[in-house]
Structure formats: structure tokens, C-alpha cells
Design a protein around this motif. Sequence first.
Motif, PDB file in Angstrom:
ATOM      1  N   GLU A 120      27.581   7.158  49.331  1.00  0.00           N
ATOM      2  CA  GLU A 120      26.787   7.727  48.244  1.00  0.00           C
ATOM      3  C   GLU A 120      26.535   6.697  47.151  1.00  0.00           C
ATOM      4  OE1 GLU A 120      27.878  11.722  46.896  1.00  0.00           O
ATOM      5  OE2 GLU A 120      29.492  11.714  48.384  1.00  0.00           O
ATOM      6  N   ASP A 121      25.500   6.967  46.344  1.00  0.00           N
ATOM      7  CA  ASP A 121      25.239   6.166  45.151  1.00  0.00           C
ATOM      8  C   ASP A 121      26.336   6.478  44.135  1.00  0.00           C
ATOM      9  OD1 ASP A 121      24.335   5.088  42.734  1.00  0.00           O
ATOM     10  OD2 ASP A 121      22.241   5.503  43.174  1.00  0.00           O
ATOM     11  N   PRO A 122      27.066   5.454  43.626  1.00  0.00           N
ATOM     12  CA  PRO A 122      28.176   5.740  42.714  1.00  0.00           C
ATOM     13  C   PRO A 122      27.753   6.155  41.297  1.00  0.00           C
ATOM     14  CG  PRO A 122      27.910   3.378  42.962  1.00  0.00           C
ATOM     15  CD  PRO A 122      26.962   4.012  43.936  1.00  0.00           C
ATOM     16  N   TYR A 123      26.506   5.872  40.905  1.00  0.00           N
ATOM     17  CA  TYR A 123      26.105   6.093  39.514  1.00  0.00           C
ATOM     18  C   TYR A 123      26.155   7.580  39.155  1.00  0.00           C
ATOM     19  CZ  TYR A 123      23.519   5.994  35.163  1.00  0.00           C
ATOM     20  OH  TYR A 123      23.142   6.144  33.843  1.00  0.00           O
ATOM     21  N   GLU A 124      26.936   7.906  38.081  1.00  0.00           N
ATOM     22  CA  GLU A 124      27.102   9.272  37.582  1.00  0.00           C
ATOM     23  C   GLU A 124      27.487  10.229  38.710  1.00  0.00           C
ATOM     24  OE1 GLU A 124      23.663  10.421  35.331  1.00  0.00           O
ATOM     25  OE2 GLU A 124      24.290   9.254  33.583  1.00  0.00           O
ATOM     26  N   ASN A 125      28.349   9.752  39.608  1.00  0.00           N
ATOM     27  CA  ASN A 125      28.755  10.537  40.766  1.00  0.00           C
ATOM     28  C   ASN A 125      30.275  10.690  40.734  1.00  0.00           C
ATOM     29  OD1 ASN A 125      29.360  11.591  43.298  1.00  0.00           O
ATOM     30  ND2 ASN A 125      27.805  10.358  44.351  1.00  0.00           N
ATOM     31  N   ALA A 126      30.743  11.808  40.209  1.00  0.00           N
ATOM     32  CA  ALA A 126      32.179  12.030  40.049  1.00  0.00           C
ATOM     33  C   ALA A 126      32.904  12.033  41.383  1.00  0.00           C
ATOM     34  CB  ALA A 126      32.426  13.348  39.316  1.00  0.00           C
ATOM     35  N   ARG A 127      32.230  12.475  42.447  1.00  0.00           N
ATOM     36  CA  ARG A 127      32.865  12.509  43.763  1.00  0.00           C
ATOM     37  C   ARG A 127      33.279  11.108  44.213  1.00  0.00           C
ATOM     38  NH1 ARG A 127      28.414  15.597  44.493  1.00  0.00           N
ATOM     39  NH2 ARG A 127      27.368  13.900  45.612  1.00  0.00           N
ATOM     40  N   VAL A 128      32.537  10.109  43.744  1.00  0.00           N
ATOM     41  CA  VAL A 128      32.821   8.718  44.099  1.00  0.00           C
ATOM     42  C   VAL A 128      33.714   8.059  43.052  1.00  0.00           C
ATOM     43  CG1 VAL A 128      31.804   6.437  44.422  1.00  0.00           C
ATOM     44  CG2 VAL A 128      30.708   8.450  45.435  1.00  0.00           C
ATOM     45  N   LEU A 129      33.386   8.245  41.797  1.00  0.00           N
ATOM     46  CA  LEU A 129      34.051   7.497  40.725  1.00  0.00           C
ATOM     47  C   LEU A 129      35.538   7.807  40.607  1.00  0.00           C
ATOM     48  CD1 LEU A 129      31.290   7.602  37.959  1.00  0.00           C
ATOM     49  CD2 LEU A 129      31.835   5.746  39.556  1.00  0.00           C
ATOM     50  N   ASN A 130      35.965   9.053  40.850  1.00  0.00           N
ATOM     51  CA  ASN A 130      37.395   9.348  40.704  1.00  0.00           C
ATOM     52  C   ASN A 130      38.204   8.911  41.920  1.00  0.00           C
ATOM     53  OD1 ASN A 130      36.905  11.304  42.622  1.00  0.00           O
ATOM     54  ND2 ASN A 130      37.330  13.052  41.275  1.00  0.00           N
ATOM     55  N   ARG A 131      37.517   8.266  42.877  1.00  0.00           N
ATOM     56  CA  ARG A 131      38.216   7.702  44.041  1.00  0.00           C
ATOM     57  C   ARG A 131      38.328   6.175  43.929  1.00  0.00           C
ATOM     58  NH1 ARG A 131      34.936  10.249  49.042  1.00  0.00           N
ATOM     59  NH2 ARG A 131      36.660   9.336  50.271  1.00  0.00           N
ATOM     60  N   MET A 132      37.857   5.630  42.783  1.00  0.00           N
ATOM     61  CA  MET A 132      37.910   4.187  42.552  1.00  0.00           C
ATOM     62  C   MET A 132      38.634   3.872  41.256  1.00  0.00           C
ATOM     63  SD  MET A 132      34.176   2.696  43.665  1.00  0.00           S
ATOM     64  CE  MET A 132      33.225   3.607  42.431  1.00  0.00           C
ATOM     65  N   CYS A 133      39.255   2.696  41.224  1.00  0.00           N
ATOM     66  CA  CYS A 133      39.904   2.206  40.013  1.00  0.00           C
ATOM     67  C   CYS A 133      39.453   0.765  39.783  1.00  0.00           C
ATOM     68  CB  CYS A 133      41.420   2.272  40.145  1.00  0.00           C
ATOM     69  SG  CYS A 133      42.331   1.666  38.702  1.00  0.00           S
ATOM     70  N   PHE A 134      38.931   0.483  38.595  1.00  0.00           N
ATOM     71  CA  PHE A 134      38.451  -0.855  38.256  1.00  0.00           C
ATOM     72  C   PHE A 134      39.290  -1.387  37.111  1.00  0.00           C
ATOM     73  CE2 PHE A 134      34.567  -3.408  36.530  1.00  0.00           C
ATOM     74  CZ  PHE A 134      35.109  -4.573  37.042  1.00  0.00           C
ATOM     75  N   VAL A 135      40.113  -2.393  37.406  1.00  0.00           N
ATOM     76  CA  VAL A 135      40.996  -2.994  36.395  1.00  0.00           C
ATOM     77  C   VAL A 135      40.480  -4.382  36.089  1.00  0.00           C
ATOM     78  CG1 VAL A 135      43.351  -3.638  35.809  1.00  0.00           C
ATOM     79  CG2 VAL A 135      42.938  -1.700  37.345  1.00  0.00           C
ATOM     80  N   ARG A 136      40.189  -4.634  34.827  1.00  0.00           N
ATOM     81  CA  ARG A 136      39.617  -5.924  34.449  1.00  0.00           C
ATOM     82  C   ARG A 136      40.353  -6.505  33.254  1.00  0.00           C
ATOM     83  NH1 ARG A 136      33.536  -4.205  33.225  1.00  0.00           N
ATOM     84  NH2 ARG A 136      33.349  -6.458  32.932  1.00  0.00           N
ATOM     85  N   GLU A 137      40.217  -7.816  33.101  1.00  0.00           N
ATOM     86  CA  GLU A 137      40.930  -8.512  32.030  1.00  0.00           C
ATOM     87  C   GLU A 137      40.526  -7.992  30.654  1.00  0.00           C
ATOM     88  OE1 GLU A 137      41.744 -13.092  30.507  1.00  0.00           O
ATOM     89  OE2 GLU A 137      40.032 -12.637  31.776  1.00  0.00           O
ATOM     90  N   SER A 138      39.258  -7.649  30.499  1.00  0.00           N
ATOM     91  CA  SER A 138      38.748  -7.224  29.194  1.00  0.00           C
ATOM     92  C   SER A 138      38.783  -5.707  29.026  1.00  0.00           C
ATOM     93  CB  SER A 138      37.308  -7.717  29.017  1.00  0.00           C
ATOM     94  OG  SER A 138      36.478  -7.235  30.075  1.00  0.00           O
TER      95      SER A 138
END
Length: 301
Positions: free
Chosen positions: A66-84
Motif C-alpha cells: 500500500e501507499d504509506p502516506y496518511e495510511n495508519a494501517r501501514v504507519l503503525n507497523r513501521m518505526c523510523f529512528v533518526r539522529e535528529s
Amino acid sequence: MDPVIQVRDLTKTYKDTTALDGVSFDIERNSIYGFLGRNGAGKTTAMSILTAQNFATSGSVKVFGEDPYENARVLNRMCFVRESQKYPDEANARVAFRSAAMFFPNWDQQLCERLIDDFQLPLKTTIKKLSRGQLSAVGVIIGIASRAEITFFDEPYLGLDAVARQIFYDRLLEDYTEHPRTILLSSHLIDEIANLIERVLVIDGGRILMDSSAEEAREQATSVVGDKEAVEQLVQGREILHRESLGRVASVTFLGQLTGDERRRVEAAGLELAPVPLQQLIVRLTQHQGETARETEGALR
């Protein structure tokens, strides 16, 4: 293959700068990727688009189909950890972990507490007053304890000292073994993560330079050392990544492997074959790519 991420012809431009130039790749399920390249190569831009924190100029991105943009079904299955990574000014680490626990459905609080002890992280100090290393530890703990199906680590552990980084690598691999998921590690410390990653994705100048298993990557190049004349005869006609010499001794790194006959020639000539560490291979490849691009640009002028 079982890709959880599919990227096709992805392009991102900022005014006169092209950060990503028609990039295509797949990310397989339950694998640890090294997402590698120089500063400004396009790694952070790509990860930001994959996690819907940035927009593509053109091309397509599918995460879990699926397209991840504004897609809760996708976004809560990912974690993005960044330095900033940004946190509220008055928040402390405990607040950050409580917020993460509410967002990530696979959050493991017991693992979080263990990691807090491992990194000796103060919980009452506000995040804005933490040292760089302590701030990095907050992100690393969230990235591991979230147990998200896809986790992106974008250089979040640069502030950690060598001991703390080793704790991160050990705990990540340990938990990945028990709870497989897809992990992308963006790092300049390639030698440190070389034994951790299963697949290598190298980006340079906004384009994919390498997409292979770590084992295949290590087999892409060979180094030969010895008498300069004998070395040059052996590598004649091959694509050279790096060449250096001192007096009559030369060391040449080239793409490809030697045939059985060539290996016998190496032994007869008293030459030595040396393994090419993953970090050196990627450094040489990106340098070679840059030199080739400059030569092509000069020829077109």
C-alpha cells in the motif's frame, strides 16, 4: 522473494538538486539491510519517503502493498529512528517510552526496561538536557523495543561510544533472532555492522550502486599484492577500483574473482590475494563511480 517494500523509479528533487534519481529496489521481509552510502547520497531522503515523512517528486512506493502516506494501517507497523529525532521540550525518556508504547502495537515494556539498564539511561532528566549519547540511546531503545515489522535506523547511534554501540548491535541481533522483522541500518560505521547485515543496499549520487546479499557483495572484488609488474599483468583488462604502489610492490583492487588458472598464476608469481572488507569495497566503489561520472561529464563538454 517476499518484499515488504517495493520502490519503482523513485525521484526526489529540491530546486536544482536531485536527491533521488529514478531509484528502484525491493526490501525483503525479515532481513537486516545495510543501507549504505556517503553523506548526501540520498539515504535519509529515501527513508523519509518510505515512512511518509517526505513526498516523492515522481515514482511509486509500496509498503505492505500500500501507499504509506496518511495510511495508519501501514504507519503503525513501521518505526523510523533518526539522529535528529524531535521530542517535546519538557519530556523525559520515560514519557518518550510511554508514548512509543501507545503507538507501536508490538511494544515490549520488559525489553525496554532491560535496555534502559543496559544503556544506564537517566529517566527523570528532560530529553533536551541529555547528552548526545543519552539521546541516541533513547532512539535505539525505541527502535528495538517497538518490535515494529519494519524498523529504520538512520544513524541514531552516532552519539554512542564504542561500548554502547556494541550493546546496541548485540541486543538488536539477539532480539531479531527471537522476533524476526525487517531492519534497515543506515551507517557510516560499515566495518562495525558488516557481520550484522544480511543484505547490502548502497546508494551514491541518488542512484543504487549495489543491491545484493552481504555474501555476494564480498565476492564482487579482489585485491592482489606483490611485484608491481606481475600484478599489472594479472589485472590487465579488468575494471580497477583502486591502485597503489610503493617501489616495486603494488596493491590493486579490481572487480570480479580470479579463475582457477589465474589463481595458479598468482601462486607461481609469489603474489598474495587479500580479502576486500565490506567497508573498503563500498568506499572504493563509490570513489570509482565518482571518478567515472566526472570523466563522462568531462567528455561530454
